[in-house]
Every structure is written in structure tokens, then in C-alpha cells.
Motif scaffolding. Sequence first.
Motif, PDB file in Angstrom:
ATOM      1  N   CYS A 129      48.864   2.979 -28.983  1.00 28.84           N
ATOM      2  CA  CYS A 129      47.890   3.505 -29.945  1.00 28.84           C
ATOM      3  C   CYS A 129      48.638   3.802 -31.244  1.00 28.84           C
ATOM      4  CB  CYS A 129      47.229   4.774 -29.399  1.00 28.84           C
ATOM      5  SG  CYS A 129      46.245   5.640 -30.645  1.00 28.84           S
ATOM      6  N   TYR A 160      48.135   5.853 -33.356  1.00 27.13           N
ATOM      7  CA  TYR A 160      48.139   7.282 -33.698  1.00 27.13           C
ATOM      8  C   TYR A 160      48.846   8.130 -32.643  1.00 27.13           C
ATOM      9  CZ  TYR A 160      44.673   5.401 -36.833  1.00 27.13           C
ATOM     10  OH  TYR A 160      44.051   4.633 -37.776  1.00 27.13           O
ATOM     11  N   CYS A 161      48.809   7.686 -31.367  1.00 30.83           N
ATOM     12  CA  CYS A 161      49.345   8.521 -30.287  1.00 30.83           C
ATOM     13  C   CYS A 161      50.579   7.929 -29.607  1.00 30.83           C
ATOM     14  CB  CYS A 161      48.305   8.737 -29.194  1.00 30.83           C
ATOM     15  SG  CYS A 161      46.734   9.307 -29.808  1.00 30.83           S
ATOM     16  N   HIS A 172      40.775   4.288 -28.625  1.00 28.27           N
ATOM     17  CA  HIS A 172      41.478   5.202 -27.718  1.00 28.27           C
ATOM     18  C   HIS A 172      40.462   6.243 -27.250  1.00 28.27           C
ATOM     19  CE1 HIS A 172      45.391   7.696 -26.920  1.00 28.27           C
ATOM     20  NE2 HIS A 172      44.754   7.358 -25.821  1.00 28.27           N
ATOM     21  N   CYS A 219      42.629   9.942 -28.855  1.00 30.38           N
ATOM     22  CA  CYS A 219      42.344  10.413 -30.219  1.00 30.38           C
ATOM     23  C   CYS A 219      41.003   9.885 -30.746  1.00 30.38           C
ATOM     24  CB  CYS A 219      43.463   9.974 -31.146  1.00 30.38           C
ATOM     25  SG  CYS A 219      43.623   8.185 -31.277  1.00 30.38           S
TER      26      CYS A 219
HETATM   27 ZN    ZN Z   1      45.288   7.541 -29.833  1.00 32.37          ZN
END
Ligand code: ZN
Lengths: 1001, 92
Positions: B6, B8-9, B59, B63
Motif C-alpha cells: 500500500c 500509504y501503509c 486498502h 487506510c
Molecule cells: Zn493503506
Amino acid sequence: MTNNLRVKSSKFIDETYKISFKFNNKTYYGYKGDTLASALLANNIHLVGRSFKYHRPRGIMTAGSEEPNAIVQLHKNTSRTEPNVRATEIEIYEGLEASSQNCWPSVNFDLGGINNFLSPVLPAGFYYKTFMWPASFWEKYEYFIRKSAGLGKSPTEPDPDIYEHKYIHCDVLIIGAGISGIVAAKTSAKNGFKTLLVDEKPHLGGSTIYQNSEHFKINNQISSSWLEKEINEIKKIDNLEIKTRTSVAAFHGYNFLLARENLTDHLPLHQRNEKVRHRLLKIRAKKVISATGSLERPLVFDNNDRPGILLSSAIEKYSNLFGVACGQKNVLFTNNDSAYETAISLFQKGINVEAIIDNREEVDSKLVKEIEKNNIKIYKGYTVVNTFGYKKINKISIMQLSKDGQKVVGSKISIDCDCLGMSGGWTPAVHLFTQSGGKLKFRDDDQVFIPNKYPSDQISIGSCNGEFTLDEILTGISKKLKDFLNIKKTDYENLEIQSHFNKTKRNIWLLPSDKIIGKTKPFVDYQNDTTAKDIKLALREGFRSIEHVKRYTTTGMGTDQGKLGNMHALGIISETAGSRMGELGTTTFRPPYTPLTFGTIVGRNVGEYFDVFRKTPIHDWHVENKAKFENVGQWKRAWFYPKENESMHEAVQRESKAARDSAGILDASTLGKIDIQGTDASEFLNRVYTNAWSKLAIGKCRYGLMLNEDGMVYDDGVTTRLDENHYIMTTTTGGAATVLGKLEDYLQTEWPELDVYLTSVTDHYATISVCGPNSKKIVSKVIPEIDLSDEKFPHMSFKNAKIDKVKCRVMRISFTGEQSYEINVQANYGKSVWDKCMQAGKEFNITPYGTETMHLLRAEKGFIIVGQDTDATMTPIDLQMDWIISKKKYDFIGKRSLYRSDTIREDRKQLIGLVTENPKEVLEEGAQIVADANKSPVEMLGHITSSYYSPNLEKSIALGVVKGGKNMIGRKLIIPMENKQIKVTVTDPVFLDKENKRLNA
Amino acid sequence: MFVIHCPYCGKREQSEFKAGGEAHIVRPKQPTELSDDQWAEYLFMRKNIKGVQFERWVHAHGCRKWFNMVRDTSNDEIKAIYKMGEKPPRKL
Ligand SMILES: [Zn+2]
């Protein structure tokens, strides 16, 4: 049994620990360390079951998980019963009870054996061709087939055992603890990798560990002694976890593997209580080393399936590992050197070997010479042409092979024997490798498929990679491991290896016979009774693809997935069709490698843990007040509240009447709630709902209909403007998560320029709906600070308020058609506010009602339920809800689809009301609606979506969808039921209070 | 089961994600001006290729962010992952 075939003691068998077990109701003895198969063989029992189609007597063929024949039912008629257990894998324990399956009435006298004599009329595809016609006879055939065939019986009682799942993350996973696996595990762990080594067997060391021949040495030690020391060393390494009795079932992409760790199946029943039986390991490994070994191939010749015919390597294992002689007059039949290894180890144990039949004409390896030295007769260039003995082999006849191996020549020779070992060479166990997406290549030299392209960070080593001899395995292993693990050194750089194995082999997929093929039974798939003849028939009938031949002949479709016979099937296809093996490819190997019981797959998700469920903050009150519950999505919702002896119908009628006559109360906490904030919140709502939102005043509520881009109704609910840039949207109970997902999707991917934030607040609020003519009085007692007068607080408006210092949001909105107030309060105060409402409503006989009454009340008012009155084919126009489509808005989700050629058809199914001629007759939801039930074929106009008896209207009402229904108001239609035709009249879907007098009262 | 990175994660199990079909299909700015055929092209037609495919993923159990993925559907190899609004990488 007096026949004890135990030979010299084996260190793997504890002869001081005697175990009694039952097979087909008779008691036998074995020792700790025995499998059911080895214990039966020690008692001179070969006949274990019957074959699937012809019911031919079958015996133990192998000593491992590839076993096709010796599959048994354990603990018949108990909750722990289990079918299809391989006798070659189950370890015996005190109290074990096994019985033959697939035979009726008994394994020794099997009525189905008649199929064997009928076999000329039971060719491949027989079931497809015969039993499919006439179709109406199928039920009769099925009864017969199921009774006389079938693979065991599934348990009928709940499984008493406990299963669990476990995640494992490791640097290196090694599958298989044979010599290659042990070497890899030690190397990996000693270099600091977190290593997991698994093997399906109870002991480590694979087949090398019982190899006692002087012909195979490592650093001048017999290979098994050398390996034993290695095993003792790896047991001391900290970062190496070893799991035996653990079978890898599946190898998925990205090095994700599933394995079944068997924890209690080898224990006596009384020691299993409260223990976890199987653990499903979900392994994510950075690197995987497959060391899964190889499977010996049988040979395909006439009557190659009799009890007493085993794989040569199995005979060796029974003798060396279990100390059991499979026969007293053994004959081996081979096309390579492996059978000589077996002969030597039998010889060492004092077990008699009568002769070796070898396909090869010239053989002269050290192994062969040793056999000759011991005066065992070797028939070079010969093949077995037939075998004799019904329940156990007693004789074979052999003939010489022609130079090209296509024919037999000369005269027949008979040899008496009670056990025949066959060795057709070795097949690398590439099943897991191909499951992971690996691609194979065909090696012509010895006719094997070996790994070619790895799809993830993995390698195959040892015989699963086509390295069959000790020197082949060990010479390259050091470099391979260094490259794969990126390390500098291993302990195995300069091993001195002595291996007297000659690799020559004479591969003939289908051995010739003196009889024409039609008169022979050369089995390819033992479990499914597929013969070479069947495969040839499939090819004659035009099948070419291996996948098609497989399904037509059912070869490889048994519980063993054809581990033994698939290569022969391919070989015979290749020879018959003249195609190259490498081009044919293999059939797909699917997980699981060996069968898993359902308990293992399900783990702890049984009973109340089957699925998670959600409870509202007022749930306990519903339980105390004897509510019946229904599942809505994951929610448990109060369905109705029966008073003593009340039926569901009576309860719902009472609740419905009370809600309209005085007051009702509903726990609506499950409704989805989405908090919407941001400067573009109004614009966002304009785009996602069909109606306009910009002009909605602060403190006002509006009903909205949400479509999919294809114009079909997706969800509905009331949204309230809390502030200039702040809304709270409600969704259907079941739709909450998907609506939020859809809105996020548009916001992030189509309209990232909008300043809007979405937050799910479904669980944050308890929602209590009080409705009915007395609702105003009740709510004013609970929240005295609000002026509830119609002028100050009309329908579709909202106010913030406090109940004893607790903030709440009150909306005057209605899903029942009655004036009604919805109180939203922080979830943990829900129960106390509910109690206050009940208290305040006491004097008005406030009546709690459940989802069933809610559905009835809204149906009286003609309000739809998305998902009940709609499916994914209803537009708002079909629902007669044209009023909710904004004409002014340029665009919203689904708008363009509302005037596609298909959505503007006049004869689409449209929502209408239905009343029955007999007002007492309640229609069945889902029933068909027709105009003329006597016309053939009957034209289906639509179906009923909602149906109730309305206590308030004192008649039966229904909603339904009917082709062109909008223009059919007043038409008489028919609901055809099994034994009657019900007359109905089409009406407007709104049955009660069309003028909204009650709402605004 | 994939391991998906991901943007972002970080790396997470596939079970946390949901696939959202083909990427880079832009919703028409003026749907009302499209013919039935043009609208149907946007609404229904997807490539669904065997080989390198551009996909949308979210996701979902993390998130909640959408992103793009380049995946070879023939062997599930993830060739690239990039955020919404970003251009796909030139080299794959
Ligand atoms: Zn994420």
C-alpha cells in the motif's frame, strides 16, 4: 493370525510396546511405530479394499501418501468416523478401529465384483453415456451406484475435535526432511535464517534414514548413519523449528503456503480430549526450498493391480523401516536399478527374493552383480504379461520383449510368488512447485518433468528436482544453497560420496502383452479403475487434450489425484497420438496435496464463532423481553416480541396495530450512518443522490435515492443537514459498508477536487424511533426542552437537544407513515434513553416492535425496501418514483443511464400494489404474476416482492413488479400456486394515507 | 495470496484489500452529451486481458485509500503500484 511376517527388528519400531487394533471387526496386534498398513502386512493381510468401478480386490501398494488403494474408514458409526484415510499414513494406536470401504456387504464377498465381469461393457465414459438417458431414470441409477460404490461415509454427528489456525512468518521454509531437506535446513539455520522444516512423516530423514546398504556412503559412513548425525545436530539449533506429521497442502503465489500439522491422530482416543487435533498453518515464507522427493512409478501391464503387488520401494521400506516382509516368495519387476536396491536390502534381512524381471537387456552395475553373486535369477529383457490369484497374487507369467519393446516374443514362463514389487523409475514430486505457478520442462533422457521456471523466491532440490542418486543430490547441493541463500560457505563443500547406482532405464509406458489390448486390464489409475485401454478409447473417440482425457476417463481424479498413474496416462497418450510428452504438458495439480478434513479448514469458526455478529446497545433489553431475532447483514435485529403463546403472525398484527393506534418504539441503531463534512458536502450529495441538496436548509432532512452508474437503485435513506458544511447520511442496515466504500471511491478517484470527508459513525449512535399518534406526547416527556409543535418541528426537520445533560439529535422522520421521532444518542446512553421512552410511553401502551412490523407498516404506506422490492434491475422510474429525479441537475451518478434505450422501455417491470379478491388471502413473496395461467407457455409478467396481512386496513396487501405495471392499475391478474389460482387486482403501491395526513398530524 | 505494498501503509496481506477493476477509465465529464453507444462503452466495456493489466485497488481494511496497480494477470506478478492521479511508470 499365526502368520507373523516380522523380520529382524527395526529401530523405528518399539517391540516392547504392543498395540491392539481392529480391522474389519477383528483384533490384531502391531507395535508402536507401525502404520496401519505395516501392521496389516505383518499379519499377512494384503486385501484391504475394493476398487471403485469394478470392485476388484485391492491391497496395499505403497508406503506413503500416494497410496491409491488402501484407504479405510476409521471408527465407523461414531462422531470421530473418518473416510478415505490412507492405511499407509495412519499410525496405529490403542483402540484404532478401521474398516474397508467401497465394498458391500464385505471386502471378501463383494456384490459389486460383478462389475469386473461386466467390464467389457463398462468402458471409459460409461457413466456419462449410459446413466444420462433417459434423464428421468437418473434417480434410480444414482441409488444403485451410490450403494454399491462410493468412497466411504461422512460422519453424521458434530465433530468432537478442536482445530485451529496459526500464522507463521519465516525466512526460509523447507518442505521435506529427507537428506536434501536436512542439509538445507542446517545450512539455512546455521546462517542465521529463521527456518521452518516440515515433513508429512512422523520421523525425519526421508528414505535415506533406513538405507543400510554398503553401496551408498557419505564420507565413508553408511548414508543413514551420516544422516542420523546431521539430524541430531539440527535438533540443537535454536532458530530452526521442526514440524513432523505436517503436510503442506497448498503452495500459493508470493510464497504463501498452507500446511496441516497433525497433533493427535497417532494418540489413543482417551489421550486426545481437550487437545487440538489439527492445526492449519498459514505460512508466509521469504524463501521456500522444496525438497519433496519423488514417487516411484508402477509399471503398466495386464492385471497389475492384485493384492500383493506393491511398489518395489514400498517393499524395501516395509522391510527396512518397519521390519515387515511383504511376502515370503518375492519377485521384483523393474526397468531400472532401484529394484536391485530393494532386493539387496531384502536379502540382508533374510527375506527371500525368487527372481528379478528386468525390461533392460544389458545391465551390469555393481548392484546387479551383487544380486547375481547371490544366485538370484535375473530375467533380462523380459516383461510380466499376466498375474494370477484373485484375492492375492500367487503366480506371474513373463515373456521376452522384442528389440523395440513393442511386442513380446518366445514362450511364456510361469513363476510362483506371493508378492510382486514393481519399479518403473521415479517421478519428481513437483505438485507443490506447479501449484505455486512454476513451469516444468520435460527431460527426455529419463522421461521426467522437472522444475524449470520459478515464479517466486524458491528452489527445488534433491529428487523433486530430478536428482535421483545420492551423488547427484549431494554434489551440487552446496553451490545451490550458497547461491539461493546468498551465503559464502556450507558444511557440505567436499563430501566424499560413494553411490553404486546405474542410471540406465528402459521406459515403456504400456508394456506389451501376448493378448490384444481389449482383453487385458493394465491399470493406470488404480483408485478410479482407469486402464490403458480406456485412455486409448478416449483418444479413438477424439479426445486430445490431457485435461479432457482426464475428465472423460476419470484418470487422476481420485482422492490420490493420480500421484502414481498420471505420468503413464500422459505417456500412453503421447505414444498413441504421436505427440511429444513435453508438448502435452501435465494436468493441473490442485491443492490440497493430500486431503484435508473440513474441521482443519474451518478451524475455530464453528458454532457461535461461525461468523461475527453485531449487537445494538439495546440488545440486552430485547433479549430480556423475549424478542425473536433475525440476521440483517451481520446484525442481530429484534424481529418481533411475542407475548405468551403468541404466534409470529399474532405478535406482528398486535405490534402493527399498536403503532398506528397509539405508539410504537423501534431500535433503529443498525441503520448505517455516515458523517459528511467539508465545504463541498452539498455538491457531493448533489452528485451521489438523484435529487437536489443545495437548497436544503440547515436543520432539515431529506430522503435520497442513490443509483449505480447503470441507473439501478442502489441504496436509500434520509440525510440531515446539521450545519452549512455538515450532513449526516443514513443508509440501509445491510448497505452501510458498501455505500461508504462507493462514496469513497468516487471521492478519491473521480472527484479528488471536492473538499469532503466521510466517516462511518454507525456504531457511535444508538437510534430510537418512536412513532404513532401519541409519539409527540411521549417524546415531549423525554425531551421537554424541544417544542414539538407541528409549526416549530414539522415533518422532515431536525433539532439538537439534551436529555439529562446528554446530547442528542432528534429527527422528525418516518418510515411507517405515522408521525415519528428518531432520537440519536451516543451509543452507551442508548439503553437508558430507551428505558426513558418506555417509561414515558407506559400510559400510552407504547409497544416495542421489530423488523417484521416495520416492514408491514412501510408496505401499507408503499415505501420500498431496497433489496426486497428492488433487485439490481430497478430504476427509480420502474419504482414509480420519478418525483425524486431532479430535472435541473446536470449530472448525478446513474443519470445518463436513465434514458438508455433499455431503461426507457415501457414494458419494463414496474412496482405496483396488489390486493386479493379474497381480502383474507395472503400472497406468497416470490410468487409469479401472470395474466392467463391457462395459456401455454404461460407468460410470466412479474413477481411479488412484499406481502402482508394489514391489520390496519383489514385486508391482504402486496407489492410486486409487473411488466408495464404502471399502466395496469385496475387490471385483474392471476397468481398461480401449486393447487389454486389466486385472483388479484393491480393497485397503486400506496395503500394507506395517500394524503400524508398521519405524517403531518 | 499476494503481498501488496500500500503506498500509504506499506506491505500488507491481500486479504486487507479489494480489487476495483480496470484503472484509468475516466468518468465522462458530460455524460448527457454522449450517445447510448458512447455511454455503454464507458459503463460496460472492460479489457480483462491476460497479461499486464492496469488495475484499481483499495486498502479496504486499512487506510481506505484507492491506488493503482500494474499486474500481470497470467502469473499475478505485481509490476508497479502508484497513487491515484499519478501517471503509470514508463518502465515496467
Ligand atoms: Zn493503506
